[in-house]
Enzyme design. Sequence first.
Site, PDB file in Angstrom:
ATOM      1  N   TYR A  59      -0.185  14.508   2.102  1.00  0.00           N
ATOM      2  CA  TYR A  59      -0.036  13.268   1.328  1.00  0.00           C
ATOM      3  C   TYR A  59      -1.342  12.475   1.328  1.00  0.00           C
ATOM      4  O   TYR A  59      -1.977  12.288   2.364  1.00  0.00           O
ATOM      5  CB  TYR A  59       1.085  12.399   1.900  1.00  0.00           C
ATOM      6  CG  TYR A  59       1.222  11.071   1.179  1.00  0.00           C
ATOM      7  CD1 TYR A  59       1.676  11.022  -0.133  1.00  0.00           C
ATOM      8  CD2 TYR A  59       0.857   9.879   1.790  1.00  0.00           C
ATOM      9  CE1 TYR A  59       1.781   9.827  -0.818  1.00  0.00           C
ATOM     10  CE2 TYR A  59       0.952   8.669   1.114  1.00  0.00           C
ATOM     11  CZ  TYR A  59       1.410   8.647  -0.193  1.00  0.00           C
ATOM     12  OH  TYR A  59       1.497   7.463  -0.867  1.00  0.00           O
ATOM     13  N   HIS A  89      -3.887   0.835  -9.929  1.00  0.00           N
ATOM     14  CA  HIS A  89      -3.358  -0.140  -8.980  1.00  0.00           C
ATOM     15  C   HIS A  89      -4.085  -1.481  -9.058  1.00  0.00           C
ATOM     16  O   HIS A  89      -3.595  -2.486  -8.528  1.00  0.00           O
ATOM     17  CB  HIS A  89      -3.431   0.413  -7.559  1.00  0.00           C
ATOM     18  CG  HIS A  89      -2.395   1.447  -7.258  1.00  0.00           C
ATOM     19  ND1 HIS A  89      -2.120   2.501  -8.095  1.00  0.00           N
ATOM     20  CD2 HIS A  89      -1.542   1.596  -6.202  1.00  0.00           C
ATOM     21  CE1 HIS A  89      -1.161   3.247  -7.578  1.00  0.00           C
ATOM     22  NE2 HIS A  89      -0.789   2.718  -6.420  1.00  0.00           N
ATOM     23  N   ASN A 202      -4.650   0.468   1.110  1.00  0.00           N
ATOM     24  CA  ASN A 202      -3.346   0.521   1.767  1.00  0.00           C
ATOM     25  C   ASN A 202      -3.369  -0.261   3.073  1.00  0.00           C
ATOM     26  O   ASN A 202      -3.504   0.302   4.141  1.00  0.00           O
ATOM     27  CB  ASN A 202      -2.979   1.991   2.029  1.00  0.00           C
ATOM     28  CG  ASN A 202      -1.488   2.188   2.173  1.00  0.00           C
ATOM     29  OD1 ASN A 202      -0.761   1.266   2.491  1.00  0.00           O
ATOM     30  ND2 ASN A 202      -1.047   3.416   1.942  1.00  0.00           N
ATOM     31  N   TYR A 288      11.884 -42.788  15.909  1.00  0.00           N
ATOM     32  CA  TYR A 288      11.648 -41.382  16.235  1.00  0.00           C
ATOM     33  C   TYR A 288      10.291 -40.897  15.741  1.00  0.00           C
ATOM     34  O   TYR A 288       9.617 -40.109  16.412  1.00  0.00           O
ATOM     35  CB  TYR A 288      12.732 -40.500  15.602  1.00  0.00           C
ATOM     36  CG  TYR A 288      14.093 -40.555  16.259  1.00  0.00           C
ATOM     37  CD1 TYR A 288      14.382 -41.462  17.272  1.00  0.00           C
ATOM     38  CD2 TYR A 288      15.096 -39.688  15.855  1.00  0.00           C
ATOM     39  CE1 TYR A 288      15.626 -41.511  17.860  1.00  0.00           C
ATOM     40  CE2 TYR A 288      16.351 -39.718  16.435  1.00  0.00           C
ATOM     41  CZ  TYR A 288      16.622 -40.635  17.437  1.00  0.00           C
ATOM     42  OH  TYR A 288      17.859 -40.666  18.010  1.00  0.00           O
ATOM     43  N   ARG A 291       7.941 -42.204  18.432  1.00  0.00           N
ATOM     44  CA  ARG A 291       8.246 -41.793  19.796  1.00  0.00           C
ATOM     45  C   ARG A 291       8.249 -40.275  19.964  1.00  0.00           C
ATOM     46  O   ARG A 291       7.885 -39.752  21.018  1.00  0.00           O
ATOM     47  CB  ARG A 291       9.610 -42.365  20.182  1.00  0.00           C
ATOM     48  CG  ARG A 291       9.933 -42.245  21.635  1.00  0.00           C
ATOM     49  CD  ARG A 291      11.308 -42.745  22.043  1.00  0.00           C
ATOM     50  NE  ARG A 291      12.072 -43.397  21.020  1.00  0.00           N
ATOM     51  CZ  ARG A 291      13.415 -43.366  20.966  1.00  0.00           C
ATOM     52  NH1 ARG A 291      14.094 -42.680  21.870  1.00  0.00           N
ATOM     53  NH2 ARG A 291      14.076 -44.010  20.025  1.00  0.00           N
ATOM     54  N   PHE A 339       2.069   0.015   7.217  1.00  0.00           N
ATOM     55  CA  PHE A 339       1.576  -0.871   6.163  1.00  0.00           C
ATOM     56  C   PHE A 339       2.563  -1.981   5.816  1.00  0.00           C
ATOM     57  O   PHE A 339       2.228  -2.898   5.077  1.00  0.00           O
ATOM     58  CB  PHE A 339       1.303  -0.049   4.899  1.00  0.00           C
ATOM     59  CG  PHE A 339       2.444   0.846   4.531  1.00  0.00           C
ATOM     60  CD1 PHE A 339       3.604   0.328   3.980  1.00  0.00           C
ATOM     61  CD2 PHE A 339       2.371   2.207   4.761  1.00  0.00           C
ATOM     62  CE1 PHE A 339       4.665   1.147   3.652  1.00  0.00           C
ATOM     63  CE2 PHE A 339       3.430   3.037   4.430  1.00  0.00           C
ATOM     64  CZ  PHE A 339       4.591   2.507   3.880  1.00  0.00           C
ATOM     65  N   GLU A 425       9.648   2.855  -2.659  1.00  0.00           N
ATOM     66  CA  GLU A 425       9.287   1.664  -1.887  1.00  0.00           C
ATOM     67  C   GLU A 425      10.404   0.639  -2.098  1.00  0.00           C
ATOM     68  O   GLU A 425      10.289  -0.312  -2.872  1.00  0.00           O
ATOM     69  CB  GLU A 425       7.922   1.162  -2.341  1.00  0.00           C
ATOM     70  CG  GLU A 425       6.839   2.214  -2.088  1.00  0.00           C
ATOM     71  CD  GLU A 425       5.490   1.902  -2.718  1.00  0.00           C
ATOM     72  OE1 GLU A 425       5.333   0.784  -3.258  1.00  0.00           O
ATOM     73  OE2 GLU A 425       4.609   2.775  -2.675  1.00  0.00           O
TER      74      GLU A 425
END
Length: 521
Positions: A59, A89, A202, A288, A291, A339, A425
């Site tokens: 791969y 991409h 990646n 508050y 404080r 990843f 994915e």
Amino acid sequence: MSRQVSGAVVVGVGPVSPRDVVRVARGGARVELAEEALAALDRARRVVEELAVGPVATYGVSTGFGALATRHIPTEQRAQLQRSLVRSHAAGSGPEVEREVTRALMLLRLSTLATGRTGVRPGTARLLADLLSHGITPVVHEHGSLGCSGDLAPLSHCALALMGEGTVRDAAGELRPAADALADAGLEPVELAAKEGLALINGTDGMLGMLVLAVEDLRMLLRTADVAAAMSVEGQLGTDRVFAADLQALRPHPGQAASAANLVGLLAGSAIVASHRGPDCNRVQDAYSLRCSPQVHGAARDTVEHAALVAGRELASAIDNPVVVIDGGPGRVESNGNFHGAPVGYVLDFLAIVAADVASISERRTDRFLDKARNHGLPPFLAHDAGVDSGHMIAQYTQAAIVSELKRLAVPASVDSIPSSAMQEDHVSMGWSAARKLRRAVDGLTRVVAIEVLTAARALDLRAPLTPSPATGAVVRLLRDAGVEGPGPDRHLAPEIETAVGLVASGAVVEAVETVVGELA
């Protein structure tokens, strides 16, 4: 590990430091690769090249990507495979992200390459370092990353520039074709070889870079918030007794103790605080927002430190898929899921919650200054002639608008997921989106705290002839020296707000008090 040589950040096989990320991203520091990194790159590359000519499909080396990983790619098409990967991409859209974000992203990708776990050639890594050193910054867009497999689209725009394609900004900030900018710098584009395109894109580098920068900013802003709170406690005739160390020790959170210690030191020597310490004071407890400042600011500090711990782990990671594993044998390439951006995405969202809440308590302290029923003798809205003048009325509106937006930005991105790549994915982190909204949240917090500082300074002047503490008085002088006038008739307020924002963002407010009381916790 990274180290500095002659002003450059030298990237080795270990993690770069957060400080080096800031130096490269914001300071424009040059970048070099250590000899140990070049040796690691060479070892890993040999593994990839042996697999590339082998009979077994691997791969990222000899196959397609994502849902197309089942296709075996012939040797003669593998260079085209890498080019096509990067070009396809590099599909970002929308506004250009900030230069510091892109430079941080590039440095962190280089750091992973330098581990020798990705299989890129030394020359490819060197070119990425050269782009940083020459101030060449690829144009990366706001939209495109799902945070899994890492920040694919943003990193692809950077990889495209290494190929001499796409658009960059040169050192002068001018938009240029990448090929022209590289040529002017004397750099040759790279012809990507097997595995290199995938290795360049990646990783979690974009979201991690923004996390490191946010931690840097929030640490400074939380110290500034302590300064603002001290000014508000003082200006509203509050007490410093509640910040005593023995009371804080009853709830031993480290951030709370540090914030309370800051408040004690900042209020030391205040004639305003001393003026109502006696038996004649009929105040029992402060609100508050006054404080409980150490409790809120302290919890925020502890959250930031948790985020810094996660960032440190991620800086020490080698994020790629597949990765090169060399364990004494011939070496192999293995797929993995490192990843996925979940660890980074979660803390980015957590910090957006912190920014919203610290801004919220700051706005409440500011609002108390403006209400005559609650500000203990100050004029309504701190106005010179209330009715004719509006004073800081609308400055608080600005705070309120920002705080409202910060609450929306605090909605987590990391609980969302949209499947992609034909369901390969099928669960993503949205870490990039978490990082982008955190940057807006940090900017909003800066503005809210700045308006509190501006308003509190005006109130301290109105307490004359009583004088503020030496530390808070230094902040009032800082504002006045920067051109922000003291109380008086209404004037154009926006420029004064922006001056205060600049003083907060630059760290000048913290520096002013530290010249008096020493380094804040």
